[in-house]
Design an enzyme around this catalytic site. Structure first.
Site, PDB file in Angstrom:
ATOM      1  N   PRO A  18       0.844  -1.199   0.000  1.00 54.47           N
ATOM      2  CG  PRO A  18       0.077  -0.978   2.197  1.00 54.47           C
ATOM      3  CD  PRO A  18       0.868  -1.875   1.301  1.00 54.47           C
ATOM      4  CG  MET A  19       3.812   1.887  -2.020  1.00 61.38           C
ATOM      5  SD  MET A  19       5.013   1.661  -3.371  1.00 61.38           S
ATOM      6  CE  MET A  19       4.019   0.653  -4.507  1.00 61.38           C
ATOM      7  CB  CYS A 102       2.605   5.463   7.693  1.00 61.56           C
ATOM      8  SG  CYS A 102       2.924   7.045   6.864  1.00 61.56           S
ATOM      9  N   GLY A 205      10.674  -4.319   2.119  1.00 59.51           N
ATOM     10  CA  GLY A 205      11.847  -3.460   2.202  1.00 59.51           C
ATOM     11  C   GLY A 205      13.018  -4.001   1.419  1.00 59.51           C
TER      12      GLY A 205
END
Length: 330
Positions: A18-19, A102, A205
């Site tokens: 989710p970006m 986030c 990541g």
């Protein structure tokens, strides 16, 4: 096979992260076509949802071709998050994901996102109540900890599993690192190898090549990879990884025609969804990556990111395809 609740996924699934301002329906559609096994929406503010803010509610749009799809929400107020769950359920996603990762200041300053890593008890309580509120599987995305000295991810994972989450995605950085330095997958592997854990553990990541995805699978033993920055402007990344897993070789570079066609479709879908103005404006961020590695590309990129009318952008795509048709990508 990997399962999120009753959702069956292939061995070592690849998830679209989710970006914010990236993982919208047009981009999710492209990634799904290229092999993403699960896609997640942009993160959505629980406060925005309960206030019926246009930007937040628009992010609830999902389509059948995306499934399985997860809607991700963030917040730190229990009442707001529970009310948001009820709103999200009406969009009928397959998964509800909670953002506890986030690192952005405006989110963290309210105790949400990675800010909640300072209060593990609140994280656990909020998650438990959300699991009780919905019939959908609840998953969590988080980071290793607030900073290097406060990494308790093995304990956090146990506590979240114990209150009922069905999968956990872990970004291999602390909040203090933001996106700097290298992601550390060792603590994520420690979570996976904990004999108490039985839910899927996905790594996130620095999965920026097929080789790195294979390393996450084979050397760290994780259940799947959540892909973020590597697929921006490169929705083919999912297909490239799967081809490498199957054959041990790299796919041929994506041709110029394929890149131009993806950019065209991306812009068209964005306009269909958001309208001409926003569709043109908010798709600009992808073009540099779609055409990365082309020499002397600046004049064309300038046209793409400064034109306010889609017809001018489409014309720039045509020019690029005609001029660089024979260009070989590395």
């Amino acid at each position: 096979m990997v399962k999120i609740g009753a959702i069956e996924l292939p061995e070592f699934p690849l998830l679209l992260a989710p970006m914010e301002d990236v993982s919208d329906p047009p981009f999710r559609a492209l990634c799904k076509e290229q092999g993403a096994d699960v896609v997640y929406t942009e993160f959505i503010s629980s406060e925005g949802l309960i206030r019926d803010a246009a930007k937040s509610t628009m992010k609830l749009d999902i389509y059948e071709k995306e499934r399985p799809v997860g809607i991700q929400i963030f917040g730190a107020n229990l009442d707001s998050m529970l009310r948001a769950v009820e709103i999200v359920e009406k969009s009928n996603p397959d998964i509800i994901d909670i953002n506890f990762g986030c690192p952005v200041k405006k989110v963290v300053s309210k105790g949400a996102g990675a800010g909640i890593l300072k209060d593990i008890c609140l994280m656990e309580k909020l998650t438990a109540e959300m699991v009780k509120r919905t019939h959908l599987p609840v998953t969590v995305k988080t980071r290793l900890g607030w900073d290097h000295d406060s990494i308790r991810i093995v304990e956090v994972a146990e506590r979240l599993q114990d209150v009922g989450i069905k999968a956990l995605s872990i970004h291999g950085r602390t909040r203090a690192q933001m996106y700097k330095g290298n992601a550390d997958w060792v603590p994520i592997a420690a979570v996976k190898n904990n004999p108490r854990m039985h839910i899927p553990i996905f790594g996130n990541g620095d999965v920026n090549s097929p080789e790195r995805a294979m390393e996450m699978r084979d050397s760290y033993g994780l259940d799947g990879a959540m892909i973020g920055r590597a697929c921006i402007g490169n929705p083919w990344f999912f297909k490239q990884v799967k081809h490498y897993f199957e054959t041990g070789t790299h796919l041929e570079p994506i041709s110029m025609s394929e890149r131009v066609e993806a950019a065209r479709r991306h812009l068209k879908m964005a306009i269909d969804w958001k309208g001409e103005v926003l569709g043109v404006l908010e798709t600009r961020r992808h073009y540099t990556n779609y055409f990365k590695g082309i020499p002397n590309f600046k004049p064309y990129r300038t046209k793409m990111v400064t034109s306010d009318h889609s017809q001018d952008v489409f014309k720039a795509f045509d020019e690029v395809e005609a001029k660089f048709a024979a260009h070989q990508f590395a």
